[in-house]
Design an enzyme around this catalytic site. Structure first.
Site, short mmCIF file in Angstrom:
data_model
loop_
_atom_site.label_atom_id
_atom_site.label_comp_id
_atom_site.label_asym_id
_atom_site.label_seq_id
_atom_site.Cartn_x
_atom_site.Cartn_y
_atom_site.Cartn_z
N GLY A 16 11.10 -9.79 1.16
CA GLY A 16 11.90 -9.99 -0.05
C GLY A 16 12.68 -8.71 -0.34
N LEU A 17 13.22 -8.67 -1.53
CA LEU A 17 14.02 -7.51 -1.92
C LEU A 17 13.26 -6.19 -1.73
CD1 LEU A 17 16.44 -6.25 -3.30
CD2 LEU A 17 15.59 -7.07 -5.47
N ARG A 287 10.19 -15.36 -22.93
CA ARG A 287 9.80 -16.54 -22.15
C ARG A 287 8.45 -17.15 -22.52
NH1 ARG A 287 11.47 -15.24 -16.06
NH2 ARG A 287 13.63 -15.38 -16.67
N ARG A 383 6.80 -10.51 -18.72
CA ARG A 383 7.98 -9.83 -18.15
C ARG A 383 9.26 -10.23 -18.87
NH1 ARG A 383 11.78 -11.39 -14.19
NH2 ARG A 383 10.69 -13.37 -13.93
#
Ligand code: SIN
Length: 533
Positions: A16-17, A287, A383
């Site tokens: 991934g990144l 969220r 997050r």
């Protein structure tokens, strides 16, 4: 025939990144082997829609980004880490631009980047590439990694276990020496010996039945690190993304939070807007609050989804800003420029993980962890949207800086025995893997989801104990496959989530308990840390 033993300076697990950008930054510091369990381009990063939060506009400030992150994190962010990450963001964005990443620009002024807004952010600060930011970044990183022969890439290689041995130079303390890795095509386990191992294996959202993540997110890195004795923190904080497409064939396709950032509103089946009753920021609340509000509305009405409506914005704007979401929804018969999108929450991001310091060092010498697999202290109990790609970039950079400083003539690596196949015979009972896999994901969804209780958690723990026993027996008796490796990891990670959730007898951020609905700062304003004794 490929070698059964690979020796390298840096073993990177995950593409991934975090893994890709660490590899590029570590070039020149030593030899690099990058193992990835499927194609190099497959990872959660690739599916990130929203973007990367960074202070790049004159109207914004570092202190506001820091405040927003800390507010979302609900008392558990490490302030010095938040400051470090937020202050480093513009430089890390510059690295990506230098690599060729094209972020969207404002149609009315092409010199300026178009900044998106998402839940919990007090400003527009999210750099994005339309609604496929992860895909654009991964494309550039993959091209750069493939073009550089100093990075040896091993695709279709899934790590089985980390290798640790006592280090005589460190009073016999256990040190990570690499990993056993299953070559899925050749069907054999290879030994990768490394001076430093970098876990960049992503998150664990696949432990839940419904997830926005690709199939690769099986918690492999967290499970391996736990088995090796590393400290694992805050696993109870699994983030549920509030809005995934509700459609039997859609496999929880994500509807980016940026849709709400551009004016999208949540409503019930009878058209009632409900977020004002839950938070002053309404649809742009953090969220955890939005996901819980949707869950509550669904429970109240008995509906199996709610709606997200952006059809009041001009159709041309919606098509330009969200081309991918428009296209995917149209495939399922929904024209988002005219009608609301049916949505449900789904498991999305692991805020906990392998505990690290500010340079990616874990509690095991020789083992670094970066990206979603790590717990750095940035996210706290929840997050902030679009802070995860940023965290991966910043910690990849910091870990690469560390290995450069430590760069030394390779010490001789100890001899380690090859992977022991033991009494293994071919597994014909694939049905057991499929059954247990499904059972774990279903019980996590039903008992350890957005709203928890002591009773449900205790039930989940009991069931998982039996499942793990069964899986372990199976594991050591049959030839391992990628599915079996992932199943064992899922079971380990599920247990870590349940054990952490049982310890936190309060409600905070993403952990909400019916038995302890209040926050208890006096007893629980601290991380939940587990390790294998
Ligand atoms: C989204 O686009 O809503 C996902 C962004 C994130 O998870 O930070």
């Amino acid at each position: 025939m490929t070698a059964k033993e690979v020796t390298t300076d840096f073993l990177v697990i995950g593409s991934g990144l975090a893994g890709l950008s660490f590899s590029l930054k570590a070039i020149g510091a030593g030899s690099i082997a990058l193992v990835t369990k499927q194609d190099i381009a497959e990872s959660s990063s690739r599916y990130a829609q929203g973007g990367i939060a960074a202070v790049t506009s004159r109207d914004d400030s570092f202190s506001e980004h820091i405040q927003d992150t800390i507010r979302a994190g609900d008392g558990l962010c490490r302030r010095e880490i938040v400051e470090l990450v937020v202050n480093s963001a513009p430089d890390r964005i510059r690295d990506l631009i230098d690599l060729g990443v094209e972020f969207s620009r404002r149609p009315e002024n092409r010199k300026e980047y178009d900044l998106g807004r998402e839940g919990g952010h007090s400003r527009r600060r999210v750099l994005h590439a339309a609604d496929q930011t992860g895909a654009e970044i991964e494309k550039c990183l993959v091209e750069a990694v493939r073009a550089d022969k100093r990075i040896a890439v091993f695709e279709d290689h899934i790590a089985v276990n980390l290798i640790t041995t006592p280090d005589p130079a460190d009073r016999g303390r256990s040190r990570c020496r690499g990993a056993y890795v299953l070559d899925r095509k050749a069907n054999r386990v290879k030994t990768f010996l490394a001076r430093t191992t970098i876990l960049a294996a992503g998150g664990a959202a696949k432990v839940y039945l419904y997830t926005s993540n690709p199939d690769t997110a099986a918690g492999d890195g967290m499970a391996m690190a736990y088995r090796a004795g590393a400290r694992i923190a805050n696993m109870e904080f699994m983030q549920f993304h509030p809005t995934c497409l509700f459609h039997p064939q859609a496999k929880s396709f994500l509807i980016s939070e940026a849709v709400r950032g551009e004016g999208g509103v949540l409503k019930t089946g009878d058209g009632r807007l409900f977020m004002a009753g839950y938070h002053p920021m309404k649809d742009l609340a953090p969220r955890d609050i939005v996901a819980r509000a949707i869950d509550a509305e669904m429970k109240k009405s008995g509906a199996d989804h709610v709606f997200l409506d952006i059809s009041h914005r001009p159709a041309a704007f919606i098509r330009r800003r969200f081309p991918h979401i428009c296209l995917r929804c149209r495939e399922f018969g929904i024209d988002i420029t005219r009608s609301p999108i049916p949505v449900v929450p789904a498991a999305h991001y692991s805020c906990g993980g392998v505990r690290t310091d500010s340079r990616g060092r874990t509690s095991i010498p020789g083992l670094l962890a970066i990206g979603e697999v790590a717990h750095t202290g940035l996210h706290g109990a929840n997050r902030l949207a679009s802070n995860s790609l940023l965290e991966a970039l910043v910690f990849a950079d910091r870990a690469a800086g560390l290995v450069r400083e430590e760069s030394a003539p390779p010490r001789s690596l100890p001899r380690v025995p090859p992977w022991r196949i033991g009494r293994a015979v071919d597994a014909s009972e694939a049905v057991m893997v499929a059954h247990n896999w499904d059972e774990i994901r279903r019980l996590m969804w039903n008992y350890v989801g957005i709203v928890r209780s002591d009773k449900r958690l205790a039930r989940a723990e009991r069931r998982l104990r039996n499942l793990r026993k069964e899986i372990d027996e199976y594991y050591w008796n049959f030839i391992i496959t990628a599915d079996l490796i992932e199943l064992r990891n899922l079971a380990t990670v599920a247990s870590l989530i349940v054990r952490s959730a049982r310890r936190r007898k309060e409600s905070r951020g993403l952990h909400y308990s019916l038995d302890y609905p209040k926050k208890d700062d006096r007893r629980f304003r601290k991380d939940t840390v587990l390790w294998k004794k």
